[in-house]
Enzyme design. Structure first.
Site, PDB file in Angstrom:
ATOM      1  N   PRO A 362       0.827  -1.218   0.000  1.00  0.00           N
ATOM      2  CA  PRO A 362       0.000   0.000   0.000  1.00  0.00           C
ATOM      3  C   PRO A 362       0.856   1.261   0.000  1.00  0.00           C
ATOM      4  CG  PRO A 362      -0.737  -1.562   1.682  1.00  0.00           C
ATOM      5  CD  PRO A 362       0.564  -2.082   1.172  1.00  0.00           C
ATOM      6  N   GLY A 365       1.886   4.171  -4.835  1.00  0.00           N
ATOM      7  CA  GLY A 365       1.476   5.007  -5.960  1.00  0.00           C
ATOM      8  C   GLY A 365       0.851   4.256  -7.117  1.00  0.00           C
ATOM      9  N   SER A 683      10.327 -18.524   3.766  1.00  0.00           N
ATOM     10  CA  SER A 683      11.671 -17.960   3.597  1.00  0.00           C
ATOM     11  C   SER A 683      12.501 -17.980   4.871  1.00  0.00           C
ATOM     12  CB  SER A 683      11.576 -16.525   3.066  1.00  0.00           C
ATOM     13  OG  SER A 683      10.901 -15.702   3.985  1.00  0.00           O
ATOM     14  N   LYS A 726      13.830  -6.967   1.439  1.00  0.00           N
ATOM     15  CA  LYS A 726      14.688  -7.588   2.440  1.00  0.00           C
ATOM     16  C   LYS A 726      16.085  -6.961   2.443  1.00  0.00           C
ATOM     17  CE  LYS A 726      12.145 -11.939   2.297  1.00  0.00           C
ATOM     18  NZ  LYS A 726      12.127 -13.378   1.962  1.00  0.00           N
TER      19      LYS A 726
END
Length: 798
Positions: A362, A365, A683, A726
């Site tokens: 979020p 743009g 992950s 990350k």
């Protein structure tokens, strides 16, 4: 019947209580008996002389009436016929004989039995002339009530016409008026036949008045219908006369407008045929009918759509690039894709519109980018939000058989744009729902398929509409909830979160000037220093996008506006110290590394909706039976990843010098801090395995090394997603080395060079490489063989 000898009436008779009705003498009526006690009374009457005493109940709800629940005066009756029904009930046909009064209810069980005395009519002193006049009056009123629609049998009228006995005529009329129990019982208790006849006359007068009013209402309704039909025929005649005279009425002008609009909009042949058919229906319909309104609404929608109206594309690539750069910083891939489309349109005019899906967290743009694309291409922009939409009709429209039917949101958006080739944004497509009303995402398959959307058919319009020139842009935060067939039709462009440097640049170019203008600040009245902006980004926001940053900038502008409005108009430079004075203490703190290398604690990298984050995974061993405990609000996938990591660690335990019976005597507890935040995904697999192996081997984990990757049972390292976020999290926390799956090497090449500067990346294919990089060479303590030999392992997570 008047000359028949009276039947002798015994003093004691079985009593049958009756509800909701009153039996009059000389009247034949069927009764239904269902209670066991009442059926016994009927059986007793049939066994004796077929006579029974009928008494009406004061309260019909009483199941077992006593003397106080029954009226005193009733009717003795003869049971003419009895029939037992299959459901156990008894049906009897009774004929009233005489009035009687209950003097004593002598028996209640097994059925009611009472002592009675026959009651004769009290003739009184009424003259013969008066009695004859009242008898004639009641007969006339019965005839009048029947003529007004009262359901009185012709046999009853014929019988009444031959009666001269006032009492019997009154009883006959009362039994055919459908009176309530209270009124009927009053008539039964009235022993003066002339007075009873007078009450009947009054009741008949009331009934005649009611019937007269009903007949007047029916007549008025019939006259209204006749008048409407007459007006319709007159209008048709007027229309014919106006046509002969060359004049036009309002409907003709309306029809001419529809035809003119159809010609201007360039309706296809099938649409013109349907338009003419609906116009003919409109001309035949009554102007005040509901159908006319429905037809008008349909014609307005059909003629209001921009069938052959198209915006002219602005195909100047340099101008389009300037507009995109002016509105948005970075996002080079997206801008490049739009310029490619414009170039193709310039070379091939009939190329179909692309189906692009912007996916990202979020606030990065996505929606505003759609507006910029429309501005760069010179097209109209339409946006519809699909979040929470569950009804298929929202996309394809409602059929016209439903009241209040309308076209779906797709054609409504086209109608709003006024052109057939707008930039059409489908916002929040990952939040579409589905239930018994259908699956909207399945309905969108036809809209987004280039092979089908040239003949898109809305349920309300019922005509093929060409959507092939529309550029559809979808937005989503996540790809996983999107239906696979739906996702297959779109070209996915990922928008990653912004780095701190990018946020600073965007704030300088767009956010600060915008908020200064919205809060009434003039240029030069407030300057937000770069250090202050960095402080605002790192300590007051924690997001991948820019929404919260814009809110905090707006808050700073408001604080400055208050100071200026209070009279202090000196220019203000907002520094980190000023930020804290204006907004209060910091709300977020950047992730910090551990203060030292620890055993059983490894640093992982995670992707969240707010961007990248550090994940500290802790493992301890406690006495037990070899069970694994997982805490920290872990999702199903992450729990399975932890199980796989433990299985690999157990397979490698022998090479670490761990005793064979260790796992049989100890439980492992894996905890991921920030327990209130849900976490999921595969992950963290190699991070969990590294923390477990560190605990088993007694070797500490390098605190300045972070890792991410999925693990298999064989110890292979599989690729993951969200690499850019990350890497950003690792940089902001001061991480200098990052272990990545080797299969993510292609993703690493797409990360901008300035983000990788100062960070060393290690590409691993299996856990042996990860362990060699992450664990220190010298053990901080001996390998665990049992809790007795290494008691301090219980405190490693502190």
């Amino acid at each position: 019947m008047e000359t028949e000898a009276p039947i002798p009436i015994p003093d004691i008779l079985p009593v049958l209580p009756i509800r909701d009705t009153v039996i009059f003498p000389y009247i034949i009526l069927p009764l239904s008996v269902s209670q066991e006690k009442n059926m016994l009374a009927v059986d007793q009457a049939l066994a004796e002389d077929r006579l029974i005493f009928l008494l009406s109940q004061r309260d019909p709800e009483v199941e077992d009436p006593g003397a106080d629940d029954l009226y005193e005066i009733g009717t003795t009756a003869a049971i003419m016929r009895m029939l037992k029904l299959p459901d156990g009930r008894v049906r009897i046909l009774v004929q009233g004989l005489t009035r009687a009064r209950m003097t004593h209810l002598g028996q209640k069980d097994p059925f009611l039995r009472a002592r009675i005395e026959t009651v004769a009519d009290d003739l009184g002193s009424t003259g013969e002339v008066e009695a004859t006049g009242r008898i004639r009056s009641v007969k006339e009123r019965l005839e009048q009530a029947a003529s007004l629609g009262r359901s009185i049998s012709p046999d009853v009228l014929m019988l009444a016409a031959g009666l001269q006995d006032a009492g019997r005529l009154a009883d006959l009329a009362a039994s055919n008026l459908e009176l309530g129990v209270t009124e009927a019982q009053q008539l039964l208790q009235e022993l003066d036949p002339i007075e009873r006849l007078q009450k009947i006359s009054n009741l008949l007068n009331r009934e005649i008045q009611v019937l007269t009013v009903q007949q007047e209402i029916s007549s008025e309704a019939r006259e209204e219908m006749d008048r409407s039909q007459r007006e319709y025929f007159l209008r048709q005649q007027l229309k014919t006369i106006q046509q002969e005279l060359g004049e036009t009425d309002e409907l003709s002008e309306e029809v001419a407008t529809y035809r003119r609009l159809a010609e201007e909009k360039g309706l296809p042949e099938a649409a013109l045929e349907e338009l003419e058919r609906q116009i003919r229906r409109l001309q035949r319909s009554h102007p005040d009918s509901a159908e006319t309104t429905t037809i008008r609404t349909y014609l307005e929608w059909v003629t209001g759509l921009p069938w052959q109206t198209y915006s002219e594309d602005s195909l100047e690539l340099e101008e389009a690039k300037r507009i995109l750069d002016e509105d948005h910083y970075d996002l080079e891939k997206v801008k490049e894709r739009i310029l490619e489309y414009l170039a193709v349109r310039r070379l091939k005019k009939d190329s179909k519109g692309p189906l692009i899906c912007f996916v990202g967290p979020p606030g990065v743009g996505k929606t505003s980018l759609g507006r910029s694309i429309a501005r760069a291409m010179g097209r109209k922009f339409v946006r519809i939000s699909l979040g929470g939409v569950r009804d298929e009709a929202e996309i394809r429209g409602h059929r016209r058989t439903y009241v209040g039917a309308l076209p779906g949101r797709i054609l409504q958006g086209i109608h709003q744009a006024g052109t057939s080739n707008p930039i059409f944004m489908l916002d929040e497509i990952d939040k579409i729902g589905s239930d018994y009303r259908g699956d909207p995402s399945s309905a969108l398959l036809e809209v987004l398929d280039p092979e089908q959307n040239s003949t898109f058919r809305d349920h309300y319009i019922g005509l093929d509409y060409d959507l092939s020139k529309v550029v559809f842009i979808a937005t989503a935060n996540l790809l996983e909830p999107i239906q696979p067939a739906f996702l297959d039709r779109m070209e996915v462009l990922r928008l990653s979160g912004y780095t701190a440097e990018e946020k600073i640049e965007i704030a300088r170019r767009h956010l600060i000037p915008k908020q200064q203008e919205e809060n009434g600040l003039q240029p030069g009245q407030m300057e937000l220093s770069e250090a202050g902006l960095k402080r605002l980004i790192s300590h007051y926001t924690k997001e991948a996008g820019l929404r919260n940053l814009e809110r905090e900038i707006a808050a700073v502008c408001r604080k400055v506006a208050v100071r200026i409005a209070s009279g202090d108009e000196r220019p203000m430079t907002v520094t980190p110290r000023t930020i804290e004075k204006l907004l209060g203490p910091a709300r977020h703190y950047p992730e910090e590394l551990l203060d030292s290398d620890r055993v059983g604690i490894a640093t992982g990298l995670a992707w969240t909706a707010a961007g990248g984050d550090l994940l500290f995974i802790e493992v301890i061993a406690v006495p037990g039976k070899g069970e694994l405990t997982l805490t920290g609000q872990l999702g199903a996938v992450m729990k399975e990843s932890a199980q796989a990591a433990l299985s690999y660690a157990r397979s490698a335990a022998q090479g670490l010098g761990v005793g064979q019976d260790f796992f049989a005597k100890h439980d492992l507890h894996v905890h991921v801090p920030a327990g209130s935040i849900p976490k999921d995904g595969p992950s963290a697999g190699i991070t969990i395995a590294t923390a477990v192996i560190s605990l088993l081997s007694g070797r500490p984990v390098d605190r300045r090394l972070a890792m991410t990757g999925e693990i298999t049972l064989r110890g292979e390292v599989l690729p993951i997603g969200g690499l850019k976020e990350k890497v950003l999290a690792a940089r902001s926390a001061g991480i200098r080395s990052v272990v990545l799956p080797k299969l993510n090497q292609r993703d690493l090449q797409e990360i901008p060079r300035h983000l990788k500067r100062g960070v060393e990346f290690h590409l691993a294919e299996d856990m042996n490489q990860v362990i060699a990089l992450a664990l220190r060479d010298r053990p901080a303590e001996p390998p665990i063989e049992s809790l007795a030999t290494a008691p301090e392992t219980a405190t490693l997570s502190s």
